[in-house]
Scaffold this motif. Structure first.
Motif, short mmCIF file in Angstrom:
data_model
loop_
_atom_site.label_atom_id
_atom_site.label_comp_id
_atom_site.label_asym_id
_atom_site.label_seq_id
_atom_site.Cartn_x
_atom_site.Cartn_y
_atom_site.Cartn_z
N PHE A 55 0.82 -1.22 0.00
CA PHE A 55 0.00 0.00 0.00
C PHE A 55 0.85 1.27 0.00
N PHE A 56 1.84 1.32 0.87
CA PHE A 56 2.60 2.56 1.05
C PHE A 56 3.53 2.81 -0.12
N GLU A 57 3.51 4.06 -0.60
CA GLU A 57 4.28 4.47 -1.78
C GLU A 57 5.39 5.44 -1.40
N PRO A 58 6.54 5.30 -2.06
CA PRO A 58 7.59 6.30 -1.84
C PRO A 58 7.10 7.69 -2.30
N ASP A 59 7.59 8.70 -1.67
CA ASP A 59 7.29 10.10 -2.03
C ASP A 59 5.91 10.58 -1.61
N TYR A 60 5.06 9.71 -1.05
CA TYR A 60 3.78 10.14 -0.52
C TYR A 60 3.97 10.43 0.97
N LEU A 61 3.12 11.28 1.51
CA LEU A 61 3.12 11.53 2.94
C LEU A 61 1.85 10.96 3.55
N TYR A 62 1.96 10.49 4.79
CA TYR A 62 0.85 9.82 5.46
C TYR A 62 0.65 10.40 6.85
N ASP A 63 -0.61 10.65 7.18
CA ASP A 63 -0.99 11.04 8.53
C ASP A 63 -1.89 9.94 9.08
N ILE A 64 -1.70 9.60 10.35
CA ILE A 64 -2.44 8.52 10.97
C ILE A 64 -3.38 9.10 12.03
N TYR A 65 -4.64 8.72 11.94
CA TYR A 65 -5.67 9.16 12.88
C TYR A 65 -6.34 7.91 13.47
N GLN A 151 -12.10 16.20 4.71
CA GLN A 151 -13.28 16.41 5.55
C GLN A 151 -13.34 15.35 6.64
N LEU A 152 -13.07 14.10 6.31
CA LEU A 152 -13.07 13.05 7.32
C LEU A 152 -12.00 13.32 8.37
N ALA A 153 -10.80 13.71 7.94
CA ALA A 153 -9.71 13.97 8.88
C ALA A 153 -10.04 15.13 9.81
N ALA A 154 -10.87 16.06 9.36
CA ALA A 154 -11.22 17.23 10.18
C ALA A 154 -12.26 16.91 11.26
N SER A 155 -12.80 15.70 11.25
CA SER A 155 -13.82 15.34 12.23
C SER A 155 -13.28 15.47 13.65
N LEU A 156 -14.06 16.09 14.50
CA LEU A 156 -13.67 16.23 15.90
C LEU A 156 -13.71 14.91 16.65
N LEU A 157 -14.27 13.88 16.02
CA LEU A 157 -14.33 12.55 16.64
C LEU A 157 -13.02 11.79 16.49
N LEU A 158 -12.15 12.25 15.60
CA LEU A 158 -10.87 11.58 15.36
C LEU A 158 -9.75 12.24 16.15
N VAL A 159 -8.73 11.44 16.42
CA VAL A 159 -7.52 11.92 17.10
C VAL A 159 -6.35 11.69 16.15
N CYS A 160 -5.55 12.72 15.92
CA CYS A 160 -4.36 12.58 15.08
C CYS A 160 -3.25 11.96 15.91
N LYS A 161 -2.67 10.88 15.41
CA LYS A 161 -1.60 10.17 16.11
C LYS A 161 -0.22 10.51 15.58
N GLU A 162 -0.07 10.59 14.26
CA GLU A 162 1.24 10.83 13.63
C GLU A 162 1.02 11.66 12.37
N ARG A 163 2.00 12.52 12.07
CA ARG A 163 1.92 13.36 10.86
C ARG A 163 3.17 13.22 10.01
N ASN A 164 2.96 13.39 8.71
CA ASN A 164 4.06 13.46 7.73
C ASN A 164 4.99 12.27 7.77
N LEU A 165 4.40 11.08 7.81
CA LEU A 165 5.19 9.85 7.75
C LEU A 165 5.46 9.50 6.29
N HIS A 166 6.56 8.80 6.06
CA HIS A 166 6.93 8.32 4.72
C HIS A 166 6.78 6.81 4.69
#
Length: 170
Positions: A55-65, A151-166
């Protein structure tokens, strides 16, 4: 690193990825990690699950919620029911198949629909989307009810765990 039920939000630089991000915000794709696999609606093959390494691609960035109140068994059951469904290329709410955020919103029914946007900073409907829908032979579903990854990521029901992962972080 990934835990059962984590939502994976993707930032990419493909043409369609850039068009989605220009119209809706930070993300062009969303998937969910369930029982060691990434489940998502892929424009290449429809609704699938795959190993993270595929699934994970080089050069893409991933945020985990995460959604702290997730019922993994219910979500997994719903996720499995859609496997093999085609990708909804029209993004119409009643279009055949599912697009990525539509799939996630269906299996984790905590998100509202919003009026869909297809513009950029200059036009209400960007040139990319005009051409995309001209090739499909359909009108642009501007303001139709829908969802998008940002829009899904902006939901107040979600918690951001990690940002800008490769891809190498997984």
């Amino acid at each position: 690193m990934l835990e059962n039920g984590d939502l994976i939000f993707v930032k990419d630089d493909s043409d369609i990825g850039q068009a989605i991000q220009a119209s809706t915000g930070n993300y062009s794709h969303v998937a969910i990690f369930l029982d060691g696999f990434v489940y998502h609606a892929s424009g290449e093959v429809g609704v699938i699950y795959q190993k993270p390494i595929d699934f994970f691609e080089p050069d893409y960035l991933y945020d985990i919620y995460c959604y702290p109140k997730i019922d993994i068994q219910k979500v997994k059951k719903r996720a499995d029911q859609h496997l093999g469904a085609p990708y909804n290329f029209s993004f119409y709410p009643d279009g055949e198949g599912l697009y990525c955020s539509q799939y996630i919103a269906d299996i984790l029914p905590i998100f509202e629909t919003i009026p869909m946007k297809f513009g950029d900073n200059i036009q209400e409907i960007s040139d990319f989307w005009r051409e995309y829908y001209r090739e499909l032979g359909l009108p642009v579903p501007l303001k139709q009810p829908g969802t998008n990854p940002s829009q899904l990521a902006a939901s107040l029901l979600l918690v951001c765990k990690e940002r800008n992962l490769h891809d190498s972080d997984f």
